[in-house]
Design an enzyme around this catalytic site. Sequence first.
Site, mmCIF file in Angstrom:
data_model
loop_
_atom_site.group_PDB
_atom_site.id
_atom_site.type_symbol
_atom_site.label_atom_id
_atom_site.label_comp_id
_atom_site.label_asym_id
_atom_site.label_seq_id
_atom_site.Cartn_x
_atom_site.Cartn_y
_atom_site.Cartn_z
ATOM 1 N N ASP A 1 0.859 -1.181 0.000
ATOM 2 C CA ASP A 1 0.000 0.000 0.000
ATOM 3 C C ASP A 1 0.898 1.235 0.000
ATOM 4 O O ASP A 1 2.121 1.123 0.067
ATOM 5 C CB ASP A 1 -0.963 -0.024 1.190
ATOM 6 C CG ASP A 1 -0.255 0.192 2.508
ATOM 7 O OD1 ASP A 1 0.990 0.317 2.514
ATOM 8 O OD2 ASP A 1 -0.923 0.241 3.536
ATOM 9 N N SER A 2 0.300 2.396 -0.052
ATOM 10 C CA SER A 2 1.116 3.605 -0.195
ATOM 11 C C SER A 2 1.496 4.207 1.147
ATOM 12 O O SER A 2 2.345 5.087 1.214
ATOM 13 C CB SER A 2 0.322 4.646 -0.976
ATOM 14 O OG SER A 2 -0.833 4.992 -0.225
ATOM 15 N N GLY A 3 0.862 3.741 2.184
ATOM 16 C CA GLY A 3 1.020 4.389 3.484
ATOM 17 C C GLY A 3 -0.107 5.351 3.754
ATOM 18 O O GLY A 3 -0.294 5.826 4.869
ATOM 19 N N GLY A 4 -0.916 5.633 2.744
ATOM 20 C CA GLY A 4 -1.995 6.613 2.877
ATOM 21 C C GLY A 4 -3.097 6.171 3.822
ATOM 22 O O GLY A 4 -3.774 6.996 4.422
ATOM 23 N N PHE A 5 -3.271 4.874 3.955
ATOM 24 C CA PHE A 5 -4.328 4.379 4.832
ATOM 25 C C PHE A 5 -4.160 4.886 6.265
ATOM 26 O O PHE A 5 -5.130 5.070 6.994
ATOM 27 C CB PHE A 5 -4.343 2.846 4.813
ATOM 28 C CG PHE A 5 -5.380 2.253 5.722
ATOM 29 C CD1 PHE A 5 -6.734 2.353 5.409
ATOM 30 C CD2 PHE A 5 -5.020 1.612 6.887
ATOM 31 C CE1 PHE A 5 -7.699 1.817 6.251
ATOM 32 C CE2 PHE A 5 -5.972 1.074 7.735
ATOM 33 C CZ PHE A 5 -7.314 1.171 7.409
ATOM 34 N N ASP B 1 -2.513 8.122 -1.948
ATOM 35 C CA ASP B 1 -3.809 8.780 -2.112
ATOM 36 C C ASP B 1 -4.164 9.499 -0.821
ATOM 37 O O ASP B 1 -3.615 9.215 0.239
ATOM 38 C CB ASP B 1 -4.899 7.761 -2.472
ATOM 39 C CG ASP B 1 -5.006 6.629 -1.458
ATOM 40 O OD1 ASP B 1 -4.009 6.389 -0.746
ATOM 41 O OD2 ASP B 1 -6.064 5.988 -1.372
ATOM 42 N N GLN C 1 -10.676 7.571 -5.654
ATOM 43 C CA GLN C 1 -11.297 8.081 -4.431
ATOM 44 C C GLN C 1 -12.623 8.746 -4.784
ATOM 45 O O GLN C 1 -13.075 8.656 -5.914
ATOM 46 C CB GLN C 1 -10.337 9.066 -3.739
ATOM 47 C CG GLN C 1 -9.171 8.402 -3.025
ATOM 48 C CD GLN C 1 -9.601 7.597 -1.803
ATOM 49 O OE1 GLN C 1 -10.717 7.723 -1.316
ATOM 50 N NE2 GLN C 1 -8.705 6.740 -1.318
ATOM 51 N N GLY D 1 -11.098 4.019 -0.315
ATOM 52 C CA GLY D 1 -12.041 4.845 0.435
ATOM 53 C C GLY D 1 -13.345 4.164 0.787
ATOM 54 O O GLY D 1 -14.318 4.829 1.130
ATOM 55 N N ASP E 1 -7.840 -7.319 -0.437
ATOM 56 C CA ASP E 1 -6.957 -7.547 0.712
ATOM 57 C C ASP E 1 -7.720 -7.150 1.961
ATOM 58 O O ASP E 1 -8.607 -6.293 1.910
ATOM 59 C CB ASP E 1 -5.701 -6.677 0.636
ATOM 60 C CG ASP E 1 -5.974 -5.273 1.121
ATOM 61 O OD1 ASP E 1 -6.640 -4.527 0.383
ATOM 62 O OD2 ASP E 1 -5.583 -4.939 2.245
ATOM 63 N N CYS F 1 -14.384 -28.330 5.000
ATOM 64 C CA CYS F 1 -13.080 -27.688 4.786
ATOM 65 C C CYS F 1 -11.932 -28.710 4.838
ATOM 66 O O CYS F 1 -11.926 -29.601 5.684
ATOM 67 C CB CYS F 1 -12.866 -26.620 5.862
ATOM 68 S SG CYS F 1 -11.304 -25.741 5.702
ATOM 69 N N CYS G 1 -8.651 -27.678 5.084
ATOM 70 C CA CYS G 1 -7.439 -26.951 5.495
ATOM 71 C C CYS G 1 -6.663 -27.771 6.523
ATOM 72 O O CYS G 1 -7.217 -28.689 7.141
ATOM 73 C CB CYS G 1 -7.804 -25.584 6.073
ATOM 74 S SG CYS G 1 -8.365 -25.620 7.778
ATOM 75 N N CYS H 1 -8.555 -28.002 9.889
ATOM 76 C CA CYS H 1 -9.771 -28.819 9.947
ATOM 77 C C CYS H 1 -9.475 -30.305 9.778
ATOM 78 O O CYS H 1 -10.189 -31.154 10.310
ATOM 79 C CB CYS H 1 -10.780 -28.362 8.886
ATOM 80 S SG CYS H 1 -11.564 -26.809 9.340
ATOM 81 N N HIS I 1 -6.899 -21.455 8.937
ATOM 82 C CA HIS I 1 -8.221 -21.870 8.449
ATOM 83 C C HIS I 1 -8.892 -20.725 7.684
ATOM 84 O O HIS I 1 -9.423 -20.922 6.581
ATOM 85 C CB HIS I 1 -9.116 -22.306 9.614
ATOM 86 C CG HIS I 1 -10.558 -22.452 9.217
ATOM 87 N ND1 HIS I 1 -11.047 -23.578 8.598
ATOM 88 C CD2 HIS I 1 -11.597 -21.582 9.293
ATOM 89 C CE1 HIS I 1 -12.328 -23.408 8.318
ATOM 90 N NE2 HIS I 1 -12.696 -22.199 8.740
#
Lengths: 400, 353
Positions: A103-107, A157, A200, A227, A277, A315, A317, A320, A345
């Site tokens: 990510d850009s760090g903007g979050f 952003d 955005q 956003g 994500d 499942c 996995c 499980c 899981h």
Amino acid sequence: MEPRKRAKLAIKWPLKFTIEGRYHRARASTITLPHGEVQTPVYMPVGTKGAIKGVTFQQMRELGCQILLGNTYHLGNYPGTEVLDNFSGLHNFEGWDRNILTDSGGFQMVSLLKLAQITEEGVEFESPTDGSRMLLTPEESMRIQNSIGADIMMALDDVTNPLSTKERLEEACHRTTRWIDRCILAHNPSKPQNLFGIVQGGLDASLRDISLEGLISKNLPGYAIGGLAGGEAKEDFWKIVAHCTNKLPWEKPRYLMGVGYPIDLLVCSCLGVDMFDCVFATRTARFGQVFTKKGFLRLRPEEMKSDLSPLDESCNCPTCIKYTKSFLSSLLHKEQTACHLLSIHNIYFLFTLMREIREAILSGELEEYARNFVLEWFNGVENVPNWVKEALAEASITLN
Amino acid sequence: MDIFFYTGRGLPPFISNSSFKALQLALPHFYSNQEIFDKISLPEYVGIQDSLSYLTIRDIMNPRCHVLGGAKPDSITVGIPNNQKITIEEYMSFVNKSKVDIAPSLSEEASLSCGNHRSKRSAKNAIVMLDSCLELKSPALKLLGNIQGGKDMESREFCAKEMKKRCVDGFVIGGIDLEESGAQLRRVVGAVYNGLSGDSRMIVLSGPGRPLDIVYAAQHGITFFESCWPFILAEKGKALDLPLVNFEDAENIEDMDFYEPELDLNDEKFAMQKGALVENCECLTCKQHHRGYIYHLLRVKEMGGNTLLAIHNSFVMKKLVEKLAKAKEEGKLGSVYADFVNKYCMGSFSTIN
């Protein structure tokens, strides 16, 4: 023209996007990146500080993970670009030979808002760990992401909560468009890297249009819808997703940021999103909650004391296959390793969901798959929220 | 020869996908929910049915988990969860029902720091309780005589001699606490060695399972080792620095204390270091990750750092025991302890400056 700008004009993004099948708005594709192929729709687990909590990269490989997320803000703090440069980037540093998206760090503008001041120059943060000041500009974000060497970088952003005032949303929308030029200009990679722009505009379709127009003209290799997932009504959420996927170029990947509820992944895949994500899968696991085909399941030690069934009967996995609800719930809040088993899981569940959606798109059976999933998840059509029905209808999928 | 790696409740610390061949299970964590073992065995319940399961009466890494006895050799009291009193009948009923592969006979745990009275009492009572356990054991269970005696070497030797006469499947040198290591522990091993004098049944060394103690014990006839040491080091951010090349000859040095080579990955000097924790180590951590990365994970408090160290440390311990088993096969165990000390523990060897 100075040499640097000539180089920018010559950018050829190292990404190949091949759509292999579609079902109305949904697509099944392969994104070819510098560290291999990624089959979509895809869920990307988040390794914030260079590790998935409690899960080794070897385990992630065995689960079939093709791409992971790293967080630029955290990695920029620790280990920092000096260390990352010394190790020739994050792949070598952390021992992960498949793809990475950062990510850009903007979050952090939203999540650490009390600590941030946003200006046209960038975002000034106060480090939550040592109180030092860090100015994150588009140039600085690109510098860090170039050191990280992610296969896909996100342009910085101006992230705002979708419920902010119209004035603030408008400012963020225009600023994000202005910053994309600074990101492209600052991009100075030592290895092949891609740059995605982030749409955005909050919940306002006209602002989204302005953002879309500004970004698409840059001819970037892919685009993200940002956003959202900030507490907005689901009715508003899906409409903005649909609005954006409708207008984004068909021949480029679309990434919906920060969305990771199973039902959201299904609905938005149907609406034409390729990449997702979210930390939810691993975060909720740490609190003893897991995904099952029948919805969320919270582990309760007393109730499950004698329950020898797996978390999800269907499942396969590693958790499980080996462990029962009784055993796992008895470990909750006592053994950290139990949380890792639950994380595995949940990640496996989302990988399986995305693989099944992909197969359903390719075989032309997405409507049937989505219907079965939704009816099982909500335990009957009468419990399905209207927004799900409406969103799926928009994707030409009915539940009856 | 093998290691029973520590688990408290069935999972080794930090590692969610272990493939250890032999594992400990601590009774106190399963005792209160034992009805479930009418339906499923304990090894199946914790997902280790393909490994060798070994029951311990205490959880060595839990400081509240003392195991006390009394004057009468008929029961013990376990500290967790709530000072649970367990009689011999109740214990053997649990052991038989749980279907673990190996379990010790019931006994109080007299550590090397307890007083003389308790040391002597623990040895005498352990023998009486072993006889009662033997009467109640299921045929499938391998029952080990639980050799007690605290720090009293005569009691230890006496207990071992008496138990050797019994029809047990093997022995465990009990009562070794987490912090107990070094010369006094080696004397206990020596006393038991004398008491059992050449017995070929399995002998387990309880306790933390540190490399030096394991090497010494192997030289003195011990064939199995409890070990939680890889995880204790991993929790502290430390890696075992044992490249495990061939041992060398040396003089007898049994009464001295030595440094066990470790790397402290919390040290900032590792921030920029590339390469494996230990050169040529074949563990997953060393093959796939740099020292600098593990330093970073510890620095940002990501548990992945402890996980990678636990993987490395347990791998090194497994390799160590494989080496010892090979030396035993080749009849070369005679000087293995001295060789090991000389090779690794004299401060002359270090991969890192």
